[in-house]
Design an enzyme around this catalytic site. Structure first.
Site, PDB file in Angstrom:
ATOM      1  CE  LYS A  99      -9.397   8.075   2.038  1.00 28.21           C
ATOM      2  NZ  LYS A  99     -10.710   7.388   1.940  1.00 28.21           N
ATOM      3  CB  THR A 100      -4.826   3.552  -0.114  1.00 26.39           C
ATOM      4  OG1 THR A 100      -5.347   4.092   1.098  1.00 26.39           O
ATOM      5  CG2 THR A 100      -3.436   2.977   0.149  1.00 26.39           C
ATOM      6  CD  GLU A 146      -4.988   7.042   1.841  1.00 26.61           C
ATOM      7  OE1 GLU A 146      -6.009   6.521   2.336  1.00 26.61           O
ATOM      8  OE2 GLU A 146      -3.883   6.457   1.776  1.00 26.61           O
TER       9      GLU A 146
END
Length: 456
Positions: A99-100, A146
Site C-alpha cells: 500500500k505504501t 495509505e
C-alpha cells in the site's frame, strides 16, 4: 503521524507534537511550522483542544492520560486523516502489502499528469526531482492516502476510489481470524462513495474474492469494480516484466487502451503495484499515457529497496518488508538485480504474535537468500514474549546452515557484514529499528582487512 501533522499545519491550524526521541522526521515538521518537542510530558497538552494519537500510543502515555483527564477531544490518526480527506476526491489504498508503494505511485503519476494532489503516505516519496516527504498539501481535488488495516482504522474513510492490493491475513492479533480480517475489507469496500471505483488485484485470492462477492452490492450503489493482474479476465491485464536498459518494462492493457510502463523499481510485485496505480489514476480521469510516463518517474519510497550505500564492493539496501509474502517478493526482486552476486539478509522480526503465527512461512521466504542472519524480535506495540525469539525463524529455514540467530542487533549487523564479499547484495529488512543498522553494516564492511572480506 508526521504527514498528518504537516497537512493540518498547511490548513492553517496551530499544531504541536512530541516524539520519544529525535529523528529524521522532526526537522521537516519544524520547517512546516509544527512545534516539536522531544520527550513526552503532560504539560504539553495544556493549551490544546484536540489530541491526535496513533495505535502505538498507549493509555499510559502522560500526554494522552492528561488529555483524558481534562476531557479534551482525542482523535485517532485515522479520524484526523478522514477529516483532511472529507472534501476531496480521495484515493485510499489498502492491503496487507504494497500500500505504501502503490499510494506513492498514484501520487507521483497524478503529479506528472498535471494534477496537484494532496497525499498522506507512510514513507518518503522518491522522484526524479528528489524526495517529496510523506505528506503534501496540493490545491487539486485529489487526495491520496495509505489506508491502514492493521487496527481496522481504515474504516474511518469514505473514498471515491478504493484500492485493495491484497487481502492476505495479517494482524491476527487484532482480528483474531482470517474471516474477521476479510470481513473488514468488505466493510472497507462498502465505504466507497456513490459513483466511485473499487480497484482490486485479481491475482490475490482474498482480493479476488472481495471483488466477486462485493460486485452486486457495489453495483447497486453505482460503484464500479476494476480488477488488475495477470489472471485471465482481469480488467487491467499485466504483461510479463522484462529488463529494459536498466529499467523494467511491463505492458498494461484494457479493452480500450494499452501502455508500456518502464519502471525504475524492480520486481513482479511492483509491476502489479503500478497496474493498481494506473487504474486508480485513470478512475480519477487522468490521461492514461501521462500516468504511464509518471509511473516511470517513480523512484520508490523510503525503506522500500532503498539504497544505503556500497562498501568493499557490497551494495547495502534497506527494506521495510515484515510479512512472509513481502520478504519473499523482496528477495526475488533482489535476485533479479544482484547479477552474479549473492543475496544476504539481516532480518529483524516485527511483533511476537506475527513471528509466532508465520514462523514456517518466514522460514520458507528467508530460504530464498544465500546467507541469513536473524536478530531478535522488535516488540513495537506488544509486551515481551520470552517464548518467541528470532531463533524460531532460523529453525524453520529449510536449508541447513543458511541462517543463524544473533540476538544482539549490533552483533547481528557485524555478522552479516563479515559474511559478505565483493559483488554481493546485502539487505537490512524489517519494520523495526533494523534500518539504523545499515550504517553499522557499511562501517564494518569498510573496516574488513580485505575489501568485502567474507566467507566462501
Amino acid at each position: 503521524m508526521s504527514a498528518i501533522a504537516a497537512l493540518l499545519a498547511a490548513r492553517g491550524l496551530a499544531v504541536s507534537g512530541s516524539d520519544a526521541a529525535d529523528g529524521p522526521a522532526l526537522p521537516g515538521l519544524r520547517a512546516a511550522g509544527v512545534t516539536v518537542h522531544v520527550g513526552h510530558d503532560a504539560s504539553l497538552v495544556t493549551d490544546v483542544d484536540t489530541v491526535v494519537v496513533s495505535s502505538a500510543v498507549r493509555e499510559s502515555n502522560p500526554e494522552l492520560a492528561a488529555a483524558r483527564a481534562a476531557g479534551l477531544r482525542v482523535l485517532h490518526r485515522s479520524e484526523a486523516l478522514a477529516a483532511l480527506m472529507a472534501d476531496r476526491d480521495a484515493v485510499a489504498v489498502a492491503g496487507a502489502h504494497g500500500k505504501t508503494t502503490t499510494s506513492a505511485m498514484v501520487a507521483t503519476a497524478l503529479l506528472h499528469a498535471g494534477a496537484d494532489p494532496s497525499f498522506a503516505i507512510g514513507g518518503t516519496v522518491l522522484t526524479v526531482d528528489g524526495p517529496l516527504g510523506g505528506g503534501r498539501s496540493g490545491s487539486g481535488p485529489a487526495f491520496v492516502a495509505e489506508a491502514d488495516e492493521s487496527d481496522g482504522s481504515f474504516l474511518a474513510y469514505e473514498p471515491l476510489v478504493a484500492v485493495v492490493t491484497n487481502v492476505e491475513p495479517d494482524h491476527l492479533d487484532h482480528y483474531g481470524s482470517r474471516e474477521a480480517f476479510e470481513d473488514a475489507f468488505v466493510a472497507f469496500a462498502r465505504r466507497i462513495r456513490t459513483g466511485g471505483v473499487l480497484v482490486a488485484c485479481a491475482d490475490d485470492e482474498g482480493a479476488a474474492r472481495l471483488a466477486s462477492a462485493a460486485a452486486a452490492e457495489l453495483a447497486a450503489a453505482s460503484v464500479t469494480v476494476v480488477t488488475y493482474g495477470r489472471s485471465p479476465g482481469a480488467d487491467v491485464r499485466v504483461g510479463d516484466l522484462r529488463a529494459d536498459g536498466g529499467r523494467w518494462a511491463v505492458e498494461l492493457a484494457t479493452g480500450t487502451a494499452a501502455v508500456t510502463v518502464r519502471l525504475a523499481v524492480p520486481g513482479d510485485h511492483n509491476a502489479l503495484n503500478a497496474a493498481a496505480a494506473w487504474a486508480a489514476a485513470r478512475a480519477l480521469g487522468a490521461d492514461p499515457l501521462a500516468v504511464a510516463d509518471g509511473l516511470g518517474e517513480f523512484r520508490g519510497t523510503g525503506r522500500r529497496f532503498e539504497d544505503r550505500g556500497t562498501a568493499g564492493g557490497v551494495r547495502v539496501v534497506d527494506d521495510y518488508a515484515h510479512h512472509p509474502t513481502e520478504v519473499a517478493a523482496l528477495l526475488r526482486a533482489a535476485r533479479s538485480v544482484a547479477g552474479g552476486g549473492r543475496v544476504l539478509v539481516l532480518f529483524q522480526p516485527h511483533l511476537f504474535s506475527r513471528t509466532r503465527t508465520f514462523a514456517r512461512e518466514f522460514g520458507a521466504a528467508l530460504d530464498l537468500a544465500d546467507v541469513v542472519v536473524v536478530t531478535d524480535v522488535y516488540a513495537a506495540r506488544e509486551d515481551p514474549d520470552p517464548t518467541v525469539t528470532g531463533a524460531l525463524l532460523v529453525d524453520h529455514v529449510p536449508t541447513p546452515g543458511r541462517a543463524s540467530f544473533v540476538p544482539d542487533r549490533l552483533d547481528a549487523a557485524r555478522a552479516i557484514a563479515s559474511a559478505a564479499r565483493p559483488g554481493d547484495l546485502l539487505l537490512t529488512v524489517g519494520a523495526g529499528d533494523v534500518t539504523a543498522l545499515a550504517p553499522v553494516v557499511l562501517e564494518t564492511l569498510r573496516a574488513l582487512p580485505s575489501p568485502g572480506g567474507g566467507r566462501p
